[in-house]
Design an enzyme around this catalytic site. Sequence first.
Site, PDB file in Angstrom:
ATOM      1  N   GLU A 102       2.618  -5.527  -1.615  1.00  0.00           N
ATOM      2  CA  GLU A 102       1.813  -6.464  -0.843  1.00  0.00           C
ATOM      3  C   GLU A 102       2.132  -7.879  -1.286  1.00  0.00           C
ATOM      4  O   GLU A 102       2.712  -8.098  -2.368  1.00  0.00           O
ATOM      5  CB  GLU A 102       0.326  -6.175  -1.000  1.00  0.00           C
ATOM      6  CG  GLU A 102      -0.211  -6.341  -2.398  1.00  0.00           C
ATOM      7  CD  GLU A 102      -1.679  -5.917  -2.514  1.00  0.00           C
ATOM      8  OE1 GLU A 102      -2.151  -5.186  -1.631  1.00  0.00           O
ATOM      9  OE2 GLU A 102      -2.321  -6.309  -3.493  1.00  0.00           O
ATOM     10  N   HIS A 144      -7.349  -7.746  -2.575  1.00  0.00           N
ATOM     11  CA  HIS A 144      -7.024  -7.570  -3.989  1.00  0.00           C
ATOM     12  C   HIS A 144      -6.891  -8.910  -4.706  1.00  0.00           C
ATOM     13  O   HIS A 144      -6.539  -9.930  -4.084  1.00  0.00           O
ATOM     14  CB  HIS A 144      -5.714  -6.794  -4.139  1.00  0.00           C
ATOM     15  CG  HIS A 144      -5.803  -5.382  -3.656  1.00  0.00           C
ATOM     16  ND1 HIS A 144      -4.725  -4.691  -3.165  1.00  0.00           N
ATOM     17  CD2 HIS A 144      -6.856  -4.530  -3.587  1.00  0.00           C
ATOM     18  CE1 HIS A 144      -5.098  -3.470  -2.823  1.00  0.00           C
ATOM     19  NE2 HIS A 144      -6.389  -3.354  -3.070  1.00  0.00           N
ATOM     20  N   ALA A 166      18.716  -5.820  -1.232  1.00  0.00           N
ATOM     21  CA  ALA A 166      19.083  -5.098  -2.458  1.00  0.00           C
ATOM     22  C   ALA A 166      19.418  -3.640  -2.195  1.00  0.00           C
ATOM     23  O   ALA A 166      19.849  -2.924  -3.120  1.00  0.00           O
ATOM     24  CB  ALA A 166      17.948  -5.198  -3.468  1.00  0.00           C
ATOM     25  N   SER A 173       8.518  -3.509  10.689  1.00  0.00           N
ATOM     26  CA  SER A 173       7.062  -3.657  10.665  1.00  0.00           C
ATOM     27  C   SER A 173       6.451  -2.427  10.009  1.00  0.00           C
ATOM     28  O   SER A 173       7.138  -1.410   9.800  1.00  0.00           O
ATOM     29  CB  SER A 173       6.508  -3.800  12.103  1.00  0.00           C
ATOM     30  OG  SER A 173       6.725  -2.585  12.826  1.00  0.00           O
TER      31      SER A 173
END
Length: 479
Positions: A102, A144, A166, A173
């Site tokens: 997130e 959070h 990477a 999405s």
Amino acid sequence: MIVVIGPATVGGIQAGAFKIGDTAGTIDNIIQCKLYRPGSVGFVSKSGGMSNELYNTIARVTDGIYEGIAIGGDVFPGSTLSDHVLRFNNIPQVKMIVVLGELGGRDEYSLVEALKAGKINKPVCAWVSGTCARLFKSEVQFGHAGAKSGGEMESAQAKNQALGDAGAVVPTSYEAFETSIKETFQKLAEEGKISPIKEFTPPQIPEDLNSAIKSGKVRAPTHIISTISDDRGEEPCYAGVPMSTIIEKGMGVGDVISLLWFKRSLPRYCTQFIEICIMLCADHGPCVSGAHNTIVTARAGKDLVSSLVSGLLTIGPRFGGAIDDAARYFKDAYDRKLSPYEFVESMKKKGIRVPGIGHRIKRGDNKDKRVELLQLFARTNFPSTKYMEYAVEVETYTLSKANNLVMNVDGAIGSLFLDLLAGSGMFTKQEIDEIISIGYLNGLFVLARSIGLIGHTFDQKRLKQPLYRHPWEDVLYTK
């Protein structure tokens, strides 16, 4: 290897083995997500709620989870996403890895570096949520503590781009995340890197009892039956009488005992008699066995309950516990129309002392004042005193034998309670017999004497009396 997750974590699960915390939800959800047996996917997420969503998603498009962890959304978690990804990479049963990050913080970049360094050789499907943050004009703090973008590098878009560059499989999405996981799993299966898992039907889980009761399918047995009080409504009720009614009508302790012990509202003279019994039997000085025990215990530094109980335990046939027996024997003799002579002599032949008759101190010319007060009240207020008068006749006979065979308070209460029960017209013969056999009348003495025993406990503690030791000169030492 020891791994710490949390502190704000919903837990983790190793499918088919164990789980910690509340992760995966109910048993029904565990079965639906195929978490009753291990699959081939290692999953790690910051969000606990979204981990449950992903368990379901992964179960639909793969052979299921091998292990799932929610590290929590703290700024400083006990372990990072990359810690678990690297751990999954070393578990042979894990064939692919799913990561849900997130926005906020830079935890995902350590995973990017691990991918670039070639430390991870298993397919990684990843998505960083929070792309909607760019729609807001100002910086947004999500649920959070760590879900707050502090700059472009901490944005969900930047992290997704870095992970994709990477070598991770990153969808366009969240809606496409399921497709990415599915395609990655199918590719591994086609390459023969994932062997089909033999599916089995888990044992049937019984329906939750609360749900079954609510739907009317089952009736749970009760563990306790109570008929004297109910605390489920707006206020407690004693034998159906609300607490407010008891107060508004000015009811006393005798009325409460009437409701809780006899499950009915007795006439006022009955409840007054109960209260008089309690007052007259509350205490009888420090020398009787119950008070002595309580005093010794209190002086030993014990608490109130221990001191009270030590005194109560002395109540029995020889001390205050003869009220029921007195009522039982007087009733039996009266109902069988035995004369006082026949009754006393029959008891003598059985080797049984007449309960309620005899006193260590009182004599025929110095009767117990408590007995006289009880008898006076009954003669003034009771509709009938036939059992008491019979007991008086028995006392007259026993006094002709010895001057200390006087009626004691047990005999007075026992005989008068028979008159109360029979004269009130509110009890059947069977109910009266049951009341006596259960021990109601001794209960009066226990309740009353508790007042005095508590008083003796407080008295000793207030006086700060030391530990009691019985004097040697009061002991006869013999061989």
